[in-house]
Design a protein around this motif. Structure first.
Motif, PDB file in Angstrom:
ATOM      1  N   GLU B 113       0.826  -1.205   0.000  1.00  0.00           N
ATOM      2  CA  GLU B 113       0.000   0.000   0.000  1.00  0.00           C
ATOM      3  C   GLU B 113       0.859   1.254   0.000  1.00  0.00           C
ATOM      4  O   GLU B 113       0.512   2.250  -0.632  1.00  0.00           O
ATOM      5  CB  GLU B 113      -0.981  -0.015   1.179  1.00  0.00           C
ATOM      6  CG  GLU B 113      -2.038  -1.102   1.075  1.00  0.00           C
ATOM      7  CD  GLU B 113      -2.746  -1.148  -0.278  1.00  0.00           C
ATOM      8  OE1 GLU B 113      -3.167  -0.095  -0.770  1.00  0.00           O
ATOM      9  OE2 GLU B 113      -2.846  -2.248  -0.851  1.00  0.00           O
ATOM     10  N   TYR B 249      -5.888  -9.416   2.247  1.00  0.00           N
ATOM     11  CA  TYR B 249      -6.700  -8.258   1.891  1.00  0.00           C
ATOM     12  C   TYR B 249      -8.176  -8.426   2.254  1.00  0.00           C
ATOM     13  O   TYR B 249      -8.915  -7.457   2.267  1.00  0.00           O
ATOM     14  CB  TYR B 249      -6.557  -7.941   0.394  1.00  0.00           C
ATOM     15  CG  TYR B 249      -5.373  -7.062   0.125  1.00  0.00           C
ATOM     16  CD1 TYR B 249      -5.373  -5.726   0.504  1.00  0.00           C
ATOM     17  CD2 TYR B 249      -4.237  -7.562  -0.489  1.00  0.00           C
ATOM     18  CE1 TYR B 249      -4.280  -4.911   0.269  1.00  0.00           C
ATOM     19  CE2 TYR B 249      -3.135  -6.753  -0.722  1.00  0.00           C
ATOM     20  CZ  TYR B 249      -3.168  -5.426  -0.340  1.00  0.00           C
ATOM     21  OH  TYR B 249      -2.089  -4.625  -0.566  1.00  0.00           O
ATOM     22  N   PHE B 252      -9.537  -6.273   5.394  1.00  0.00           N
ATOM     23  CA  PHE B 252      -9.636  -4.817   5.467  1.00  0.00           C
ATOM     24  C   PHE B 252     -10.845  -4.336   4.701  1.00  0.00           C
ATOM     25  O   PHE B 252     -11.246  -4.923   3.700  1.00  0.00           O
ATOM     26  CB  PHE B 252      -8.368  -4.162   4.909  1.00  0.00           C
ATOM     27  CG  PHE B 252      -7.132  -4.712   5.528  1.00  0.00           C
ATOM     28  CD1 PHE B 252      -6.861  -4.489   6.860  1.00  0.00           C
ATOM     29  CD2 PHE B 252      -6.272  -5.510   4.785  1.00  0.00           C
ATOM     30  CE1 PHE B 252      -5.745  -5.018   7.453  1.00  0.00           C
ATOM     31  CE2 PHE B 252      -5.154  -6.057   5.375  1.00  0.00           C
ATOM     32  CZ  PHE B 252      -4.877  -5.810   6.712  1.00  0.00           C
ATOM     33  N   PHE B 254     -12.211  -1.656   2.448  1.00  0.00           N
ATOM     34  CA  PHE B 254     -11.882  -0.517   1.596  1.00  0.00           C
ATOM     35  C   PHE B 254     -12.780  -0.523   0.373  1.00  0.00           C
ATOM     36  O   PHE B 254     -13.314  -1.555  -0.019  1.00  0.00           O
ATOM     37  CB  PHE B 254     -10.407  -0.515   1.195  1.00  0.00           C
ATOM     38  CG  PHE B 254      -9.969  -1.734   0.424  1.00  0.00           C
ATOM     39  CD1 PHE B 254      -9.668  -2.913   1.090  1.00  0.00           C
ATOM     40  CD2 PHE B 254      -9.857  -1.713  -0.960  1.00  0.00           C
ATOM     41  CE1 PHE B 254      -9.268  -4.032   0.395  1.00  0.00           C
ATOM     42  CE2 PHE B 254      -9.456  -2.833  -1.659  1.00  0.00           C
ATOM     43  CZ  PHE B 254      -9.161  -3.999  -0.982  1.00  0.00           C
ATOM     44  N   ILE B 281      -6.469   1.519   4.570  1.00  0.00           N
ATOM     45  CA  ILE B 281      -5.927   0.173   4.818  1.00  0.00           C
ATOM     46  C   ILE B 281      -4.701   0.283   5.723  1.00  0.00           C
ATOM     47  O   ILE B 281      -4.562  -0.455   6.701  1.00  0.00           O
ATOM     48  CB  ILE B 281      -5.537  -0.511   3.491  1.00  0.00           C
ATOM     49  CG1 ILE B 281      -6.759  -0.681   2.602  1.00  0.00           C
ATOM     50  CG2 ILE B 281      -4.882  -1.855   3.759  1.00  0.00           C
ATOM     51  CD1 ILE B 281      -6.443  -1.247   1.236  1.00  0.00           C
TER      52      ILE B 281
END
Lengths: 161, 383
Positions: B113, B249, B252, B254, B281
């Motif tokens: 990220e 992933y 999270f 988002f 994130i």
């Protein structure tokens, strides 16, 4: 991977829906006869429940042992259904590497086929603009083939001999 | 008396102009050339020419051990070394079936990220360069990018050529003070984005130059295998972080910003919004990171003795959502120490497929910003 896209399920569906087609499975991949590739591609792209509208990766592999051939590998996904991959392989003889181009089905194949042609010498019939893309025009040979010999491969050794 | 009549019509011949843009023009993002045919100032044909940086990365990797080509992946997209490392590590882990310890997964997400922030910040700066705002926005962007590169240097020893991921984890644990430093950068980032946006998003010149320029329709984007922010700017909801849920992933929350028209402006704005999601994130991952191993015992053994690492016969295709789109590695193993086939699926190379379609009918100056909005790095395009 969901059940629908398992190689054996895809094989069955393809053999039912595309007349006169026989496929073999190797690992996770389906081996497609070169002359049936376009039919198979269109079917997988357009028909429910596959809708494999996204050709993620196309690349060539050169097998020099065990029945020498050049292979093009297709990794198909669906952006609409968010599933994948289905792996297709097409094999052609090394001395006459002709197979159909899939640019008319997936536009994304355009540069990737040019790359495979450039580095492996596979000729994709029906490609709109099959030219070298990474090597320069007028370059001789296809450098990613396993038997490719660099012209200066021995230069260093000779100089030191 | 001299006649003031206009010239007879047949004398007014016009012709198309063939022009080479590049390979050294500063706005071409490296040694990239476009052969364009112009009718006046309008583009009627455009053929990209590439390969100036070609070094046959794939063949080099086929002559090396698996771990040996890890540093070379840094040089593909040299803005995003961390995500290149990650994609390659994931492909090999898939080929062999290696597990990655929990802490290493968190470190990987932090690095990915941060890389996304670096890439999107830099490319937005460069886009403004292409528009003629020469280097002021780029330096604003680079000021922020440098703070993140400092973090990369602290963790990996190098600002850009990180060589940080290993099969089964990462090379080193995070150094002392890294998490605090990262939190500081991440906490400040929204302020920088606000400042950046204040200068750009509502800017009349930016809007006039980018809106309704270089439109990429949804259907074409999908069919041409376009990925990343380019695809999402055209309104297709496809992000491999959500689709494949690789690494961690799925933990999270988002959003995936989408554009509506698919013009240069949408691509700019989608990237800004993606940065805001990355900050979200990072906020979570920096606070949740557990302690533990950063590299599995098997991974340590591979790193120490690369020549003992012989994956079983087989093949694997691993892919991630890199800042530029889908970055994939296709590996074929014949059971020896080096890969039989090693292929990179480079997002920026494939995203160039539709460059001509987007540029047709636009002016030369627009072709330059359309290219800028594709976000290419020649190290990856040419390999």
């Amino acid at each position: 991977m969901n059940d629908l896209l398992r190689p054996d399920a895809t094989q069955q569906a393809l053999q039912q829906r595309v007349p006169g087609l026989t496929l073999t499975i190797e690992g996770d991949a389906l081996i497609i006869p070169a002359d049936r590739l376009l039919e198979v591609g269109r079917f997988l792209k357009e028909s429910e429940p596959y809708r494999l509208d996204y050709l993620s990766n196309l690349c060539a592999v050169d097998f020099v042992v065990e029945g020498a051939h050049l292979e093009t590998v297709y990794h198909l996904y669906s952006m609409e259904k968010k599933h994948g991959p289905v792996v297709l392989k097409v094999r052609v003889p090394r001395d006459n590497p002709h197979q159909p181009s899939v640019v008319s089905v997936w536009r994304g194949a355009e540069y990737q086929e040019r790359e495979a042609y450039d580095l492996y010498g596979i000729i994709y019939d029906g490609h709109p603009d099959l030219r070298r893309i990474l090597m320069w025009d007028g370059f001789d040979g296809h450098p990613m083939r396993k038997d490719y010999v660099q012209e200066d491969q021995d230069a260093l050794e000779e100089r030191h001999a | 008396m001299h006649s003031r009549n206009v010239m007879p019509e047949q004398a007014l011949e016009t012709q198309l102009l063939e022009l080479n843009i590049g390979p050294q023009h500063p706005s071409t993002h490296g040694v990239f050339r476009m052969e364009v045919v112009l009718d006046g100032e309008n583009v009627v044909k455009l053929k990209p020419v590439m390969g100036y940086l070609h070094r046959n990365h794939e063949q080099l990797a086929e002559d090396m051990t698996y771990i040996g080509s890890m540093p070379f992946t840094d040089r593909l997209d040299y803005f995003c070394a961390m995500t290149n490392n990650l994609a390659y590590a994931i492909a090999v882990e898939k080929l062999v079936g290696l597990d990655v310890p929990e802490r290493a997964q968190y470190i990987r997400v932090i690095m990915s990220e941060l890389t996304r922030l670096v890439n999107h910040t830099a490319v937005t700066g460069f886009l403004l360069n292409d528009l003629g705002a020469f280097f002021t926005p780029t330096l604003y962007a680079f000021r922020e990018r440098e703070k993140i590169l400092d973090l990369f240097e602290a963790a990996s020893g190098s600002r850009m050529m990180c060589n940080y991921m290993r099969f089964g984890g990462v090379r080193e644990d995070l150094p002392d003070g890294f998490l605090e430093g990262a939190c500081e950068v991440v906490d400040y980032y929204p302020k920088f984005l606000d400042e950046f946006e204040k200068l750009l998003t509502e800017n009349e010149i930016l809007r006039a130059r980018t809106q309704r320029v270089g439109i990429l329709p949804k259907e074409l984007a999908v069919s041409a295998s376009v990925t990343g922010p380019m695809l999402r700017a055209s309104g297709v909801n496809y992000d491999i972080r959500k689709v494949d849920r690789y690494s961690i992933y799925d933990r999270f929350d988002f959003k995936i910003p989408l554009g509506s028209i698919g013009d240069v402006y949408d691509r700019y704005y989608v990237r800004i919004l993606e940065m805001r999601e990355s900050v979200k994130i990072l906020d979570k991952v920096l606070r949740d990171i557990p302690s533990g191993e950063y590299l599995s015992p098997r991974g340590k053994a591979i790193s120490k003795a690369p020549r003992t690492f012989k994956p079983p016969k087989g093949e694997a295709y691993g892919r991630i959502e890199s800042p530029k789109g889908e970055l994939g590695f296709y590996l074929v193993s014949d059971g020896s120490v080096n890969p039989y086939r090693y292929h990179v699926r480079p997002p920026s190379f494939i995203n160039l497929t539709i460059l001509e379609d987007m540029c047709l009918g636009h002016k030369v100056a627009d072709a330059v910003i359309i290219l800028g909005s594709v976000d290419i790095v020649m190290g990856e395009v040419d390999r």
